[in-house]
Design a protein around this motif. Structure first.
Motif, PDB file in Angstrom:
ATOM      1  N   ARG A   1       0.854  -1.194   0.000  1.00 21.36           N
ATOM      2  CA  ARG A   1       0.000   0.000   0.000  1.00 21.36           C
ATOM      3  C   ARG A   1       0.893   1.249   0.000  1.00 21.36           C
ATOM      4  O   ARG A   1       2.087   1.162   0.310  1.00 21.36           O
ATOM      5  N   PRO A   2       0.319   2.387  -0.328  1.00 21.37           N
ATOM      6  CA  PRO A   2       1.089   3.635  -0.244  1.00 21.37           C
ATOM      7  C   PRO A   2       1.497   3.934   1.196  1.00 21.37           C
ATOM      8  O   PRO A   2       0.830   3.510   2.154  1.00 21.37           O
ATOM      9  N   ASN A   3       2.589   4.627   1.360  1.00 22.24           N
ATOM     10  CA  ASN A   3       3.093   5.079   2.668  1.00 22.24           C
ATOM     11  C   ASN A   3       3.379   3.922   3.628  1.00 22.24           C
ATOM     12  O   ASN A   3       3.253   4.050   4.840  1.00 22.24           O
ATOM     13  N   GLN A   4       3.767   2.803   3.045  1.00 20.78           N
ATOM     14  CA  GLN A   4       4.209   1.686   3.869  1.00 20.78           C
ATOM     15  C   GLN A   4       5.729   1.692   3.990  1.00 20.78           C
ATOM     16  O   GLN A   4       6.276   1.463   5.064  1.00 20.78           O
ATOM     17  N   VAL A   5       6.408   1.980   2.852  1.00 17.78           N
ATOM     18  CA  VAL A   5       7.869   2.045   2.837  1.00 17.78           C
ATOM     19  C   VAL A   5       8.297   3.303   2.073  1.00 17.78           C
ATOM     20  O   VAL A   5       7.857   3.535   0.950  1.00 17.78           O
ATOM     21  N   TRP A   6       9.155   4.095   2.712  1.00 19.55           N
ATOM     22  CA  TRP A   6       9.758   5.258   2.061  1.00 19.55           C
ATOM     23  C   TRP A   6      11.255   5.021   1.924  1.00 19.55           C
ATOM     24  O   TRP A   6      11.896   4.467   2.836  1.00 19.55           O
TER      25      TRP A   6
ATOM     26  N   GLU B   1      27.503  28.077 -10.579  1.00 23.23           N
ATOM     27  CA  GLU B   1      27.670  28.625  -9.229  1.00 23.23           C
ATOM     28  C   GLU B   1      28.186  27.583  -8.236  1.00 23.23           C
ATOM     29  O   GLU B   1      28.500  27.920  -7.095  1.00 23.23           O
ATOM     30  N   GLY B   2      28.269  26.323  -8.664  1.00 23.74           N
ATOM     31  CA  GLY B   2      28.693  25.248  -7.778  1.00 23.74           C
ATOM     32  C   GLY B   2      27.639  24.163  -7.708  1.00 23.74           C
ATOM     33  O   GLY B   2      26.654  24.168  -8.451  1.00 23.74           O
ATOM     34  N   TRP B   3      27.827  23.203  -6.791  1.00 25.61           N
ATOM     35  CA  TRP B   3      26.908  22.066  -6.688  1.00 25.61           C
ATOM     36  C   TRP B   3      25.579  22.472  -6.064  1.00 25.61           C
ATOM     37  O   TRP B   3      25.507  23.326  -5.181  1.00 25.61           O
ATOM     38  N   LEU B   4      24.519  21.819  -6.546  1.00 23.72           N
ATOM     39  CA  LEU B   4      23.205  21.890  -5.920  1.00 23.72           C
ATOM     40  C   LEU B   4      22.833  20.468  -5.532  1.00 23.72           C
ATOM     41  O   LEU B   4      22.795  19.579  -6.387  1.00 23.72           O
ATOM     42  N   TYR B   5      22.577  20.238  -4.254  1.00 23.17           N
ATOM     43  CA  TYR B   5      22.279  18.896  -3.769  1.00 23.17           C
ATOM     44  C   TYR B   5      20.767  18.730  -3.593  1.00 23.17           C
ATOM     45  O   TYR B   5      20.080  19.636  -3.107  1.00 23.17           O
ATOM     46  N   VAL B   6      20.274  17.564  -3.990  1.00 20.64           N
ATOM     47  CA  VAL B   6      18.833  17.294  -3.967  1.00 20.64           C
ATOM     48  C   VAL B   6      18.577  16.048  -3.128  1.00 20.64           C
ATOM     49  O   VAL B   6      19.070  14.962  -3.449  1.00 20.64           O
ATOM     50  N   ALA B   7      17.808  16.213  -2.056  1.00 25.24           N
ATOM     51  CA  ALA B   7      17.405  15.088  -1.212  1.00 25.24           C
ATOM     52  C   ALA B   7      15.978  14.695  -1.576  1.00 25.24           C
ATOM     53  O   ALA B   7      15.095  15.557  -1.640  1.00 25.24           O
ATOM     54  N   SER B   8      15.765  13.407  -1.824  1.00 27.06           N
ATOM     55  CA  SER B   8      14.460  12.941  -2.288  1.00 27.06           C
ATOM     56  C   SER B   8      13.970  11.784  -1.436  1.00 27.06           C
ATOM     57  O   SER B   8      14.763  11.014  -0.891  1.00 27.06           O
ATOM     58  N   ILE B   9      12.643  11.664  -1.354  1.00 28.27           N
ATOM     59  CA  ILE B   9      12.008  10.544  -0.660  1.00 28.27           C
ATOM     60  C   ILE B   9      10.979   9.932  -1.589  1.00 28.27           C
ATOM     61  O   ILE B   9      10.094  10.619  -2.100  1.00 28.27           O
ATOM     62  N   MET B  10      11.090   8.632  -1.821  1.00 26.76           N
ATOM     63  CA  MET B  10      10.191   7.915  -2.728  1.00 26.76           C
ATOM     64  C   MET B  10       9.314   6.953  -1.955  1.00 26.76           C
ATOM     65  O   MET B  10       9.773   6.273  -1.021  1.00 26.76           O
ATOM     66  N   ASP B  11       8.041   6.881  -2.353  1.00 21.91           N
ATOM     67  CA  ASP B  11       7.140   5.855  -1.826  1.00 21.91           C
ATOM     68  C   ASP B  11       7.366   4.584  -2.644  1.00 21.91           C
ATOM     69  O   ASP B  11       7.211   4.591  -3.871  1.00 21.91           O
ATOM     70  N   LEU B  12       7.710   3.496  -1.989  1.00 21.37           N
ATOM     71  CA  LEU B  12       8.073   2.271  -2.691  1.00 21.37           C
ATOM     72  C   LEU B  12       6.901   1.680  -3.465  1.00 21.37           C
ATOM     73  O   LEU B  12       7.090   1.092  -4.535  1.00 21.37           O
TER      74      LEU B  12
END
Length: 391
Positions: free
Chosen positions: A223-228, A239-250
């Motif tokens: 189901r949704p929101n069971q594992v992230w 201008e330099g690095w831009l870092y991106v933090a992401s969270i995925m619903d499995l």
């Protein structure tokens, strides 16, 4: 009243001038006899006297050096035109004539048919026979299929290959095989634009406690929101690095939360977690999986997981497969966006990433792992099924 302008050949001009100069005829009388202005006739006489051998340049005869220059210019112009034709239709050089004829027909007002036939090595008689021949039902279907493939390919930001285009067509009720789609894409020069580049972002050399690998490469959910799953990627800008933090619903493969910043800090990943929680409002007990990076292992981040009543899970050291799903997303965004663009500012990169995630990836891009549906579409289908069962 429209007056017709007479045009005189070089031979006519020479005979007229010689009649005046060699036979002693009066120019004004000759002009009246020919019904032309005296000024024009005196101009011919002046041209002849200035260069008796080649008096009328531009009247059908050129001096040898001028003729050579004009021939060279014409050849260069024709060569440039042929290169333009090949550049516009590189995939049409080798396929059968029936594939090249439509290109010639579509560009007949831009280039000469004779030149395009020569470039594509087809007979003009064959092309004109094709034009006169009524379009068969099979040819008509293929033309429509080709147009639709073009449309899907462009709508996918020139990213979809033949497997996904085939699935989109089948969802629309079009019966077509992947080989047919691949052949049409190849014949029309439609090629997915992706590249690969890598840079390490995980710093696991720290003394902070880490969670067990509870997920253990079980990349399925009920189901949704069971594992992230969480991870960090990067974008290079002037201008330099831009870092991106992401969270995925499995379960849905949806990016439920993300944040970007110029520094790869614990505050960055905490902001992404807050974003995901505020959007989804999940029930207690979400399994949160990440790598062993110092940001995720920090006391502050672990405290935030406890606040949201989530259970932590971390990959084994040096094992990239333990976090494969979210890393796969970052690989996709690199191939489809980050490494096919050049960013001068972090602001512009952030704007494009927002558009990619929120509009393209979550809502428009179909995913093979969820039955070639979009994440939002897949989540909606699940919710509808649950509501139907409940009612």
């Amino acid at each position: 009243m429209v007056t017709k302008t007479n045009r005189y050949s070089t031979e006519f001009k020479l005979n007229t001038v010689k009649m005046i100069l060699e036979e002693g005829r009066v120019a004004s009388q000759v002009a009246r006899d020919l019904g032309m202005p005296e000024k024009t006739l005196y101009g011919w006489i002046s041209q002849y006297k200035s260069d008796p051998k080649h008096p009328f340049v531009g009247s059908g005869y050129l001096k040898p050096d001028a003729q050579a220059t004009r021939d060279l210019e014409r050849e260069n112009r024709e060569l440039k035109e042929e290169l333009e034709i090949l550049k516009k239709a590189p995939a049409h050089r080798k396929p059968r004539p029936e594939v090249r004829y439509p290109f010639i027909y579509d560009h007949r007002f831009n280039y000469s048919v004779q030149r395009m036939c020569r470039v594509f090595q087809v007979y003009r008689s064959g092309y004109y026979a094709w034009v006169k021949c009524p379009t068969s039902e099979r040819t008509y279907r293929r033309m429509n299929l080709t147009r639709r493939i073009h449309h899907i390919f462009l709508a996918s930001r020139r990213l979809y290959g033949s497997p996904k285009i085939m699935r989109v067509l089948r969802d629309e009720g079009v019966r077509v095989g992947q080989k047919t789609v691949a052949r049409i894409m190849r014949e029309n020069g439609l090629k997915s634009r992706t590249v690969r580049k890598y840079k390490a972002t995980t710093n696991s050399k720290h003394n902070q406690p880490v969670d067990d690998n509870v997920l253990n490469q079980t990349f399925t959910a009920e189901r949704p929101n069971q594992v992230w799953m969480s991870d960090i990627t990067y974008v290079w800008t002037a201008e330099g690095w831009l870092y991106v933090a992401s969270i995925m619903d499995l379960f849905t493969r949806k990016i439920v939360g993300w944040k970007a910043d110029s520094r790869m800090t614990k505050e960055l990943v905490m902001s992404a977690l807050d974003d995901a929680y505020e959007r989804e409002k999940p029930a207690d007990g979400v399994l949160h999986h990440s790598d062993r990076g110092s940001q995720y292992a920090s006391n502050e981040y672990q405290a935030r997981l406890k606040k949201y009543k989530m259970k932590g899970s971390m990959s084994r050291k040096g094992n990239g497969y333990d976090n494969a799903c979210i890393e796969s997303f970052h690989s996709v965004i690199k191939r489809e966006l980050i490494h096919v663009e050049t960013y001068k500012t972090r602001k512009r990169a952030h704007k494009d990433i927002w558009e990619y995630i929120e509009i393209w990836y979550n809502r428009l891009r179909i995913h093979s792992s969820i039955g070639y549906k979009t994440p939002v579409q897949f989540q909606s289908m699940y919710c509808n099924n649950v509501n139907q069962k409940a009612s």
